[in-house]
Design a protein around this motif. Structure first.
Motif, PDB file in Angstrom:
ATOM      1  N   MET A 166      38.008  11.099  18.342  1.00 17.87           N
ATOM      2  CA  MET A 166      39.092  11.325  17.383  1.00 17.87           C
ATOM      3  C   MET A 166      38.731  10.672  16.063  1.00 17.87           C
ATOM      4  SD  MET A 166      42.539  10.308  19.346  1.00 17.87           S
ATOM      5  CE  MET A 166      43.080  11.161  20.804  1.00 17.87           C
ATOM      6  N   PHE A 167      39.073  11.329  14.986  1.00 14.73           N
ATOM      7  CA  PHE A 167      38.890  10.732  13.671  1.00 14.73           C
ATOM      8  C   PHE A 167      40.269  10.426  13.080  1.00 14.73           C
ATOM      9  CE2 PHE A 167      38.598  11.355   8.988  1.00 14.73           C
ATOM     10  CZ  PHE A 167      37.844  10.226   8.706  1.00 14.73           C
ATOM     11  N   MET A 168      40.496   9.157  12.802  1.00 16.12           N
ATOM     12  CA  MET A 168      41.783   8.767  12.208  1.00 16.12           C
ATOM     13  C   MET A 168      41.577   8.328  10.767  1.00 16.12           C
ATOM     14  SD  MET A 168      44.114   6.675  14.937  1.00 16.12           S
ATOM     15  CE  MET A 168      45.548   6.593  13.874  1.00 16.12           C
ATOM     16  N   ALA A 169      42.500   8.738   9.913  1.00 15.95           N
ATOM     17  CA  ALA A 169      42.533   8.230   8.541  1.00 15.95           C
ATOM     18  C   ALA A 169      43.972   8.295   8.067  1.00 15.95           C
ATOM     19  CB  ALA A 169      41.642   9.065   7.632  1.00 15.95           C
ATOM     20  N   ASP A 170      44.381   7.309   7.303  1.00 19.65           N
ATOM     21  CA  ASP A 170      45.748   7.249   6.753  1.00 19.65           C
ATOM     22  C   ASP A 170      46.819   7.430   7.819  1.00 19.65           C
ATOM     23  OD1 ASP A 170      44.667   6.906   4.276  1.00 19.65           O
ATOM     24  OD2 ASP A 170      44.615   9.051   3.837  1.00 19.65           O
ATOM     25  N   GLY A 171      46.615   6.854   8.984  1.00 21.45           N
ATOM     26  CA  GLY A 171      47.662   6.855   9.999  1.00 21.45           C
ATOM     27  C   GLY A 171      47.846   8.164  10.732  1.00 21.45           C
ATOM     28  N   ALA A 172      46.881   9.072  10.622  1.00 20.72           N
ATOM     29  CA  ALA A 172      47.002  10.339  11.343  1.00 20.72           C
ATOM     30  C   ALA A 172      45.652  10.692  11.965  1.00 20.72           C
ATOM     31  CB  ALA A 172      47.443  11.450  10.393  1.00 20.72           C
ATOM     32  N   ILE A 173      45.706  11.508  13.019  1.00 21.70           N
ATOM     33  CA  ILE A 173      44.465  11.996  13.624  1.00 21.70           C
ATOM     34  C   ILE A 173      44.095  13.282  12.898  1.00 21.70           C
ATOM     35  CG2 ILE A 173      43.363  12.816  15.746  1.00 21.70           C
ATOM     36  CD1 ILE A 173      45.480  11.106  17.261  1.00 21.70           C
ATOM     37  N   LEU A 174      43.044  13.231  12.105  1.00 22.52           N
ATOM     38  CA  LEU A 174      42.716  14.370  11.258  1.00 22.52           C
ATOM     39  C   LEU A 174      41.851  15.399  11.979  1.00 22.52           C
ATOM     40  CD1 LEU A 174      42.092  12.707   7.777  1.00 22.52           C
ATOM     41  CD2 LEU A 174      44.200  13.600   8.759  1.00 22.52           C
ATOM     42  N   GLU A 175      41.035  14.913  12.911  1.00 21.47           N
ATOM     43  CA  GLU A 175      40.194  15.861  13.639  1.00 21.47           C
ATOM     44  C   GLU A 175      39.803  15.251  14.969  1.00 21.47           C
ATOM     45  OE1 GLU A 175      37.235  17.740  11.321  1.00 21.47           O
ATOM     46  OE2 GLU A 175      36.115  18.516  13.028  1.00 21.47           O
ATOM     47  N   GLN A 176      39.667  16.108  15.992  1.00 29.96           N
ATOM     48  CA  GLN A 176      39.123  15.629  17.256  1.00 29.96           C
ATOM     49  C   GLN A 176      38.404  16.752  17.971  1.00 29.96           C
ATOM     50  OE1 GLN A 176      41.936  14.783  20.411  1.00 29.96           O
ATOM     51  NE2 GLN A 176      43.632  15.267  19.036  1.00 29.96           N
ATOM     52  N   ASN A 177      37.399  16.351  18.756  1.00 34.34           N
ATOM     53  CA  ASN A 177      36.585  17.361  19.420  1.00 34.34           C
ATOM     54  C   ASN A 177      35.729  16.664  20.467  1.00 34.34           C
ATOM     55  OD1 ASN A 177      35.463  19.867  19.953  1.00 34.34           O
ATOM     56  ND2 ASN A 177      35.258  20.345  17.762  1.00 34.34           N
ATOM     57  N   GLU A 178      35.066  17.459  21.308  1.00 34.20           N
ATOM     58  CA  GLU A 178      34.087  16.822  22.185  1.00 34.20           C
ATOM     59  C   GLU A 178      32.906  16.411  21.294  1.00 34.20           C
ATOM     60  OE1 GLU A 178      31.108  18.520  23.120  1.00 34.20           O
ATOM     61  OE2 GLU A 178      31.582  20.326  21.974  1.00 34.20           O
ATOM     62  N   PRO A 179      32.187  15.351  21.681  1.00 36.39           N
ATOM     63  CA  PRO A 179      31.306  14.677  20.724  1.00 36.39           C
ATOM     64  C   PRO A 179      30.239  15.549  20.071  1.00 36.39           C
ATOM     65  CG  PRO A 179      31.040  13.814  22.960  1.00 36.39           C
ATOM     66  CD  PRO A 179      32.238  14.662  22.973  1.00 36.39           C
ATOM     67  N   GLU A 180      29.681  16.479  20.817  1.00 37.22           N
ATOM     68  CA  GLU A 180      28.578  17.244  20.236  1.00 37.22           C
ATOM     69  C   GLU A 180      29.052  18.041  19.027  1.00 37.22           C
ATOM     70  OE1 GLU A 180      25.252  20.105  22.200  1.00 37.22           O
ATOM     71  OE2 GLU A 180      26.043  18.449  23.403  1.00 37.22           O
ATOM     72  N   GLN A 181      30.123  18.796  19.235  1.00 36.48           N
ATOM     73  CA  GLN A 181      30.735  19.566  18.154  1.00 36.48           C
ATOM     74  C   GLN A 181      31.199  18.651  17.020  1.00 36.48           C
ATOM     75  OE1 GLN A 181      31.740  22.916  17.431  1.00 36.48           O
ATOM     76  NE2 GLN A 181      29.985  23.314  18.775  1.00 36.48           N
ATOM     77  N   PHE A 182      31.815  17.558  17.449  1.00 40.22           N
ATOM     78  CA  PHE A 182      32.427  16.640  16.488  1.00 40.22           C
ATOM     79  C   PHE A 182      31.413  16.169  15.456  1.00 40.22           C
ATOM     80  CE2 PHE A 182      33.732  12.483  15.000  1.00 40.22           C
ATOM     81  CZ  PHE A 182      35.097  12.604  14.796  1.00 40.22           C
ATOM     82  N   PHE A 183      30.254  15.755  15.947  1.00 39.44           N
ATOM     83  CA  PHE A 183      29.258  15.205  15.012  1.00 39.44           C
ATOM     84  C   PHE A 183      28.425  16.307  14.350  1.00 39.44           C
ATOM     85  CE2 PHE A 183      30.044  11.463  17.711  1.00 39.44           C
ATOM     86  CZ  PHE A 183      30.344  10.555  16.717  1.00 39.44           C
ATOM     87  N   ALA A 184      28.183  17.417  15.092  1.00 38.34           N
ATOM     88  CA  ALA A 184      27.322  18.468  14.552  1.00 38.34           C
ATOM     89  C   ALA A 184      28.065  19.326  13.528  1.00 38.34           C
ATOM     90  CB  ALA A 184      26.804  19.343  15.690  1.00 38.34           C
ATOM     91  N   ASP A 185      29.358  19.521  13.791  1.00 45.14           N
ATOM     92  CA  ASP A 185      30.057  20.490  12.965  1.00 45.14           C
ATOM     93  C   ASP A 185      31.447  19.992  12.542  1.00 45.14           C
ATOM     94  OD1 ASP A 185      30.754  22.790  11.672  1.00 45.14           O
ATOM     95  OD2 ASP A 185      31.296  23.880  13.514  1.00 45.14           O
ATOM     96  N   PRO A 186      31.518  18.905  11.775  1.00 42.57           N
ATOM     97  CA  PRO A 186      32.823  18.403  11.351  1.00 42.57           C
ATOM     98  C   PRO A 186      33.472  19.371  10.365  1.00 42.57           C
ATOM     99  CG  PRO A 186      31.059  17.197  10.247  1.00 42.57           C
ATOM    100  CD  PRO A 186      30.390  18.119  11.225  1.00 42.57           C
ATOM    101  N   LYS A 187      34.794  19.548  10.526  1.00 43.17           N
ATOM    102  CA  LYS A 187      35.506  20.504   9.660  1.00 43.17           C
ATOM    103  C   LYS A 187      36.207  19.789   8.506  1.00 43.17           C
ATOM    104  CE  LYS A 187      35.298  24.014  12.850  1.00 43.17           C
ATOM    105  NZ  LYS A 187      34.362  23.276  13.736  1.00 43.17           N
ATOM    106  N   ASN A 188      36.876  18.689   8.840  1.00 39.30           N
ATOM    107  CA  ASN A 188      37.697  17.999   7.837  1.00 39.30           C
ATOM    108  C   ASN A 188      36.814  17.321   6.782  1.00 39.30           C
ATOM    109  OD1 ASN A 188      39.135  15.511   6.783  1.00 39.30           O
ATOM    110  ND2 ASN A 188      40.806  16.619   7.780  1.00 39.30           N
ATOM    111  N   GLN A 189      37.194  17.469   5.522  1.00 38.87           N
ATOM    112  CA  GLN A 189      36.379  16.921   4.441  1.00 38.87           C
ATOM    113  C   GLN A 189      36.281  15.397   4.530  1.00 38.87           C
ATOM    114  OE1 GLN A 189      34.494  18.769   2.455  1.00 38.87           O
ATOM    115  NE2 GLN A 189      33.640  16.823   1.737  1.00 38.87           N
ATOM    116  N   ARG A 190      37.415  14.725   4.868  1.00 36.83           N
ATOM    117  CA  ARG A 190      37.402  13.265   5.006  1.00 36.83           C
ATOM    118  C   ARG A 190      36.414  12.831   6.079  1.00 36.83           C
ATOM    119  NH1 ARG A 190      42.153  10.457   3.555  1.00 36.83           N
ATOM    120  NH2 ARG A 190      41.002   8.604   4.199  1.00 36.83           N
TER     121      ARG A 190
END
Lengths: 241, 230
Positions: A208-232
């Motif tokens: 999970m990626f948290m910023a400013d008190g919210a979960i902005l993106e989450q994924n299984e790790p491979e996708q998460f690191f290879a293909d992040p969607k959120n600009q933050r």
């Protein structure tokens, strides 16, 4: 296993958790990353009510942790281990006493049973010869492994890790992560706040990626690191990787 | 030199006047011992109430009472407290003067012990409380098994010093006609009209007792410091 609904937490005027809704399943290894001040530690600490949520519900096995009585919360905490950034071992007690204090005082084990369990756990964390030492004699990495053993002595169903390697010297990070990895392999449900991207990639079932008190993106790790969607998240990963 | 010996004989040996000092010393030690006990019990209770309130926000009424107690006791002179206890609170009751002194000094000492112990409790890192609570121990168990043992160790030297202070403080017990060590010396002075010998002797006895106690405190501190190096 843990259902979080509309969780909000304010510190004074500042809202540090903004309406988080999330479910953590049994056996999951959830790793939470994000910049400091993003609310990830506060989120974790709400799960066993080290912090009192301002509003929202956290349901664990039918108990609403956010609104539970003190007695209920104590019983929930017996089933949720927590590991702290600064270890928080009890300096006035030997390592063995650190591990056996809670199970004995809470009447879950006799002293003999607890001692036996402590010795087992000390073997698990690779420090069988430290039973009668005091915490001050241990290195940071050893302290954190004992802290994990202490939490495990309660036979918890979930383990919460609050930046368990952030206070360690670099050469001691490995031994703690190694132990956590073994714990994960044994099927423990884990929620981990960390800056160790390698650990997230290797051990997490969900990041999970948290910023400013919210979960902005989450994924299984491979996708998460290879293909992040959120600009933050992209910015964050480009800085830490 | 002859004068000195003569004065010694007159002040201490004639009419067994030395008994004023020995009996006085026993009274002083008695008052100190029991007052320390009351002070410690009272002090620990007040400290626990105050720090529980500071940490959890509970016990508002008890905390208020404790605060009043601390303010009044620490804001007024010991002698005045002693006089009020004897002449006002127990004014119409026939009660042993030493008992009154024990209570007055105990209640007084409790206020200082309370602040010492509270500072010890507050000096323990909050992570200790969190670690205890995270294991499922309740607040009381965490205080009892984790916080208090560490706090006690931290403040032990300060508590020992409080005993020393109290020992000297009891010298005002004569205000309610308790025949303690100081009063004993003063009685000799009033009988023999010589001030030097009895009063300096009294001072020396206090000094020796304080030096012995200080030495013990010093040893205690060194032992505790050694344990910390574990």
């Amino acid at each position: 296993m843990i259902d979080i609904k509309n969780l909000c937490k304010d510190f004074g005027e500042v809202r540090v958790l903004k309406n988080i809704t999330e479910t953590i399943e049994k056996g999951e290894k959830v790793v939470i990353i994000g910049p400091s001040g993003s609310g990830k530690s506060t989120f974790l600490r709400c799960l066993n009510r080290m912090e009192n949520p301002t509003s929202g519900d956290i349901i664990f096995d039918g108990v609403n942790i956010a609104k539970a009585t003190d007695k209920e919360i104590n019983r929930v905490r017996q089933r949720m281990g927590m590991v702290f950034q600064h270890f928080n071992l009890f300096p006035h007690l030997t390592i063995k006493k650190n591990i056996t204090l809670a199970p004995v005082k809470l009447g879950l084990m006799t002293k003999e049973q607890a001692d036996e369990r402590a010795e087992e756990l000390l073997k698990t964390v690779g420090l069988p010869d430290k039973a009668d030492e005091y915490p001050a004699r241990l290195s940071g990495g050893q302290k954190q492994r004992i802290a994990i053993a202490r939490a495990l002595a309660m036979n918890p169903e979930v383990m919460l890790f609050d930046e368990p390697t952030s206070a360690l010297d670099p050469e001691m990070v490995g031994e703690v992560l190694e132990l956590m990895k073994r714990l994960a392999d044994d099927g423990m449900t884990m929620v981990v706040v960390t800056h160790e991207m390698g650990f997230a990639r290797e051990v997490a079932s969900r990041v999970m990626f948290m910023a400013d008190g919210a979960i902005l993106e989450q994924n299984e790790p491979e996708q998460f690191f290879a293909d992040p969607k959120n600009q933050r998240l992209k910015d964050f990963l480009s800085k830490v990787l | 030199m002859d004068g000195f010996i003569e004065s010694f004989k007159q002040n201490f040996l004639e009419n067994d006047r030395w008994k004023y000092l020995t009996n006085g010393l026993i009274t002083t030690l008695e008052i100190t011992l029991f007052a320390v006990m009351i002070g410690f019990v009272l002090g620990f209770l007040v400290a626990i109430v105050r720090s529980t309130h500071d940490k959890t926000g509970r016990l508002k009424i008890l905390n208020f009472i404790c605060k009043v107690y601390l303010t009044v006791i620490r804001g007024t002179p010991m002698v005045v407290q002693l006089l009020i206890t004897y002449f006002v609170i127990f004014g119409s009751v026939n009660i042993d003067k030493i008992l009154v002194a024990v209570m007055a000094f105990g209640i007084n000492s409790g206020a200082y012990v309370a602040e010492i112990v509270r500072s010890g409790i507050m000096s323990i890192d909050n992570g200790q409380l969190e670690a205890g609570r995270s294991l499922g121990l309740n607040y009381r168990q965490t205080m009892l098994y984790i916080i208090m043992p560490q706090a006690f160790k931290t403040v032990l030297p300060a508590l020992a010093n409080e005993c020393i202070v109290l020992l000297k403080e009891t010298s005002v017990a004569g205000y309610i006609a308790v025949q303690d060590l100081t009063k004993g010396g003063d009685i000799i002075r009033s009988q023999t009209y010589s001030a030097f010998m009895p009063l300096v002797t009294v001072a020396l006895i206090y000094l020796v007792m304080v030096m012995i106690l200080s030495n013990l405190v010093g040893r205690l501190e060194r032992r505790l410091a050694k344990n910390d190096r574990h």
